[in-house]
Design a protein around this motif. Sequence first.
Motif, short mmCIF file in Angstrom:
data_model
loop_
_atom_site.label_atom_id
_atom_site.label_comp_id
_atom_site.label_asym_id
_atom_site.label_seq_id
_atom_site.Cartn_x
_atom_site.Cartn_y
_atom_site.Cartn_z
N TYR A 40 0.84 -1.22 0.00
CA TYR A 40 0.00 0.00 0.00
C TYR A 40 0.86 1.26 0.00
O TYR A 40 0.54 2.25 -0.65
CB TYR A 40 -0.98 -0.01 1.19
N ARG A 41 1.97 1.20 0.73
CA ARG A 41 2.88 2.36 0.74
C ARG A 41 3.44 2.61 -0.65
O ARG A 41 3.56 3.75 -1.11
CB ARG A 41 4.03 2.11 1.74
N ALA A 42 3.80 1.52 -1.35
CA ALA A 42 4.37 1.65 -2.70
C ALA A 42 3.34 2.25 -3.66
O ALA A 42 3.67 3.15 -4.46
CB ALA A 42 4.83 0.28 -3.20
N VAL A 112 -7.83 0.08 -5.84
CA VAL A 112 -6.49 -0.17 -5.29
C VAL A 112 -6.52 -1.46 -4.47
O VAL A 112 -5.67 -2.34 -4.60
CB VAL A 112 -6.03 1.02 -4.42
N ARG A 113 -7.55 -1.58 -3.64
CA ARG A 113 -7.65 -2.78 -2.79
C ARG A 113 -7.83 -4.03 -3.63
O ARG A 113 -7.25 -5.07 -3.36
CB ARG A 113 -8.80 -2.67 -1.78
N GLU A 114 -8.66 -3.91 -4.70
CA GLU A 114 -8.87 -5.09 -5.56
C GLU A 114 -7.54 -5.56 -6.15
O GLU A 114 -7.21 -6.72 -6.13
CB GLU A 114 -9.81 -4.74 -6.71
N GLY A 133 -1.10 -7.36 7.88
CA GLY A 133 -1.77 -6.18 7.34
C GLY A 133 -2.98 -5.77 8.16
O GLY A 133 -2.92 -5.76 9.40
N ARG A 134 -4.05 -5.41 7.45
CA ARG A 134 -5.26 -4.96 8.14
C ARG A 134 -6.45 -5.88 7.85
O ARG A 134 -7.36 -5.99 8.64
CB ARG A 134 -5.65 -3.54 7.69
N ASP A 135 -6.42 -6.49 6.65
CA ASP A 135 -7.58 -7.27 6.18
C ASP A 135 -7.17 -8.67 5.75
O ASP A 135 -7.84 -9.29 4.94
CB ASP A 135 -8.22 -6.55 4.98
N ILE A 136 -6.06 -9.15 6.25
CA ILE A 136 -5.52 -10.41 5.74
C ILE A 136 -6.37 -11.60 6.20
O ILE A 136 -6.71 -12.47 5.41
CB ILE A 136 -4.03 -10.60 6.16
N GLU A 183 -4.95 9.14 13.69
CA GLU A 183 -5.63 9.45 12.42
C GLU A 183 -5.67 8.22 11.52
O GLU A 183 -6.70 7.91 10.89
CB GLU A 183 -4.90 10.60 11.71
N ARG A 184 -4.55 7.48 11.51
CA ARG A 184 -4.52 6.27 10.67
C ARG A 184 -5.49 5.22 11.22
O ARG A 184 -6.18 4.54 10.47
CB ARG A 184 -3.11 5.70 10.62
N ASP A 185 -5.56 5.11 12.56
CA ASP A 185 -6.52 4.16 13.17
C ASP A 185 -7.91 4.47 12.68
O ASP A 185 -8.68 3.58 12.31
CB ASP A 185 -6.54 4.31 14.70
N ASN A 187 -8.86 6.27 9.93
CA ASN A 187 -8.99 5.97 8.49
C ASN A 187 -9.16 4.47 8.26
O ASN A 187 -10.03 4.04 7.50
CB ASN A 187 -7.70 6.33 7.71
N ASP A 188 -8.29 3.70 8.91
CA ASP A 188 -8.22 2.26 8.61
C ASP A 188 -9.42 1.49 9.16
O ASP A 188 -9.81 0.47 8.60
CB ASP A 188 -6.90 1.65 9.15
N THR A 189 -10.00 1.98 10.27
CA THR A 189 -11.13 1.23 10.84
C THR A 189 -12.47 1.71 10.31
O THR A 189 -13.45 0.98 10.34
CB THR A 189 -11.18 1.33 12.39
N GLU A 190 -12.50 2.97 9.81
CA GLU A 190 -13.80 3.51 9.41
C GLU A 190 -14.06 3.47 7.91
O GLU A 190 -15.14 3.83 7.47
CB GLU A 190 -13.95 4.95 9.93
N ARG A 191 -13.05 3.08 7.12
CA ARG A 191 -13.29 3.05 5.67
C ARG A 191 -14.35 1.99 5.38
O ARG A 191 -14.49 0.99 6.12
CB ARG A 191 -12.00 2.80 4.91
N GLU A 192 -15.04 2.18 4.23
CA GLU A 192 -16.15 1.27 3.91
C GLU A 192 -15.67 -0.11 3.48
O GLU A 192 -16.26 -1.12 3.81
CB GLU A 192 -17.00 1.86 2.79
#
Length: 228
Positions: A40-42, A112-114, A133-136, A183-185, A187-192
């Motif tokens: 994701y960083r790349a 991007v996620r797809e 990661g976050r969704d592995i 802020e990242r927490d 973004n990462d927990t509240e995205r759809e």
Amino acid sequence: MSNTKNIVTIDGPSGVGKSTVSRKVAGALGYTYIDTGAMYRAVGLFLDRLGVDVGKPEDLSRCLGDLRLDLRPPVEELGDVCVLLNDEDISDIIRTPEAAMVASRISAIPIVREKLTEMQRLLGVRGNVVAEGRDIGTVVFPAARHKFFLDAEPGERARRRVAQLRERGVEVDEGEVLAMTLERDQNDTEREISPLRQAEDALRIDSTNITIEEVVTKILQKISEKTG
Ligand code: DC
């Protein structure tokens, strides 16, 4: 279909020690380590450099078609994975707090996620991987046999991140790192799409008051109990 028996997933918020833990677990098991945050960083760096309007799906889709990402094992034992973006080594420049914020923002974009989910599944196709990661455990490898969710209080996570960055010679302010962590927490927990959450069948480990070594031992114990 991946050999899900031999897939270990380690999810959790930023600064919780996932990378170090994952590398050590992978080393102990002789598995390949997949750092999906680096991917994701790349992509964040790639889109940022191109100045793509991320609100325009056609532009985004065209640009992502030109993206070539290559992940190579770390040069040093327990070092960061080597990341090549269209043959350029970007391993160091994606490790700043700013690159992490960009990654967090672009990680909410469905296309991007797809794209990255597909690449991650290909990397895991033969099994014998530890992916973090976050969704592995929830999305990328929902059928993985060994799932873990690491957590720790935000203040402790920010302190660990500061120590890690200072070790790399990056000077940062602890208050700023804590604000970015929060802020990242959010973004990462509240995205759809694919928000950070614990898979129902993942074992939660709170590492606020225990060492990384203790977390690694716990994970290896659990894996060995299951595999017999
Ligand atoms: O793990 P990291 O700090 O390197 O991740 C950077 C950002 O990438 C993180 O804030 C959210 C995003 N990310 C994601 O959405 N899904 C993943 N599987 C890994 C990372």
